[in-house]
Design a protein around this motif. Structure first.
Motif, mmCIF file in Angstrom:
data_model
loop_
_atom_site.group_PDB
_atom_site.id
_atom_site.type_symbol
_atom_site.label_atom_id
_atom_site.label_comp_id
_atom_site.label_asym_id
_atom_site.label_seq_id
_atom_site.Cartn_x
_atom_site.Cartn_y
_atom_site.Cartn_z
ATOM 1 N N UNK A 110 0.824 -1.208 0.000
ATOM 2 C CA UNK A 110 0.000 0.000 0.000
ATOM 3 C C UNK A 110 0.862 1.265 0.000
ATOM 4 N N UNK A 111 2.018 1.217 0.638
ATOM 5 C CA UNK A 111 2.937 2.357 0.597
ATOM 6 C C UNK A 111 3.463 2.618 -0.801
ATOM 7 N N UNK A 112 3.800 1.557 -1.510
ATOM 8 C CA UNK A 112 4.270 1.704 -2.899
ATOM 9 C C UNK A 112 3.162 2.288 -3.761
ATOM 10 N N UNK A 113 1.935 1.783 -3.589
ATOM 11 C CA UNK A 113 0.810 2.311 -4.371
ATOM 12 C C UNK A 113 0.539 3.779 -4.043
ATOM 13 N N UNK A 114 0.706 4.139 -2.780
ATOM 14 C CA UNK A 114 0.483 5.523 -2.356
ATOM 15 C C UNK A 114 1.439 6.477 -3.064
ATOM 16 N N UNK A 115 2.633 6.005 -3.360
ATOM 17 C CA UNK A 115 3.614 6.829 -4.067
ATOM 18 C C UNK A 115 3.437 6.715 -5.587
ATOM 19 N N UNK B 135 0.766 5.846 -7.590
ATOM 20 C CA UNK B 135 -0.440 6.349 -8.260
ATOM 21 C C UNK B 135 -0.378 7.850 -8.538
ATOM 22 N N UNK B 136 -0.047 8.705 -7.564
ATOM 23 C CA UNK B 136 0.066 10.130 -7.912
ATOM 24 C C UNK B 136 1.208 10.404 -8.891
ATOM 25 N N UNK B 137 2.305 9.654 -8.783
ATOM 26 C CA UNK B 137 3.407 9.836 -9.726
ATOM 27 C C UNK B 137 3.003 9.484 -11.141
ATOM 28 N N UNK B 138 2.267 8.392 -11.297
ATOM 29 C CA UNK B 138 1.787 7.987 -12.619
ATOM 30 C C UNK B 138 0.805 9.018 -13.175
ATOM 31 N N UNK B 139 -0.079 9.516 -12.316
ATOM 32 C CA UNK B 139 -1.031 10.532 -12.765
ATOM 33 C C UNK B 139 -0.298 11.793 -13.234
#
Length: 114
Positions: free
Chosen positions: A57-62, A64-68
């Motif tokens: 979940x920590x990796x996803x938290x970083x 997803x906004x980076x990909x956006x």
């Protein structure tokens, strides 16, 4: 050329298998139960699973906004650039200025005071 690519795939597969083996050992060694509460949900997963889920979940938290942001910048980069004095955007657009010289540098002036 093709041989090195196949070798690279095998190296990637072996490194991935090794990382997965280390994760499996981590989860199996941390089998004691941990009480977890999140947004009203309660559970008691094994400690290794809880920590692994927290890391994912920590990796996803970083990510997803980076990909956006990357998608947003790519969309802006595809738009044609219009100049302020050319509202129709019909003229050619000059390359952006970055302050870095793009051509060859002029020779350094000699010191004639010596």
């Amino acid at each position: 050329m093709k041989r090195s690519r196949i070798g690279g795939v095998w190296v990637t597969a072996m490194v991935s298998a090794f990382v997965l083996l280390l994760l499996l050992i981590f989860v199996l060694e941390n089998g004691q139960r941990a009480e977890v509460s999140f947004l009203g949900a309660h559970g008691t997963p094994p400690m290794g699973v809880a920590l692994l889920l927290a890391a994912v979940f920590g990796v996803l938290l970083v990510a997803l906004p980076g990909t956006a942001r990357i998608v947003q910048l790519r969309m802006l980069n595809r738009r044609p650039i219009t100049q302020p004095d050319d509202p129709a955007g019909s003229g050619p657009t000059p390359p952006p200025t970055t302050g870095i010289a793009s051509g060859p540098l002029s020779p350094r002036p000699e010191n004639r005071d010596e």
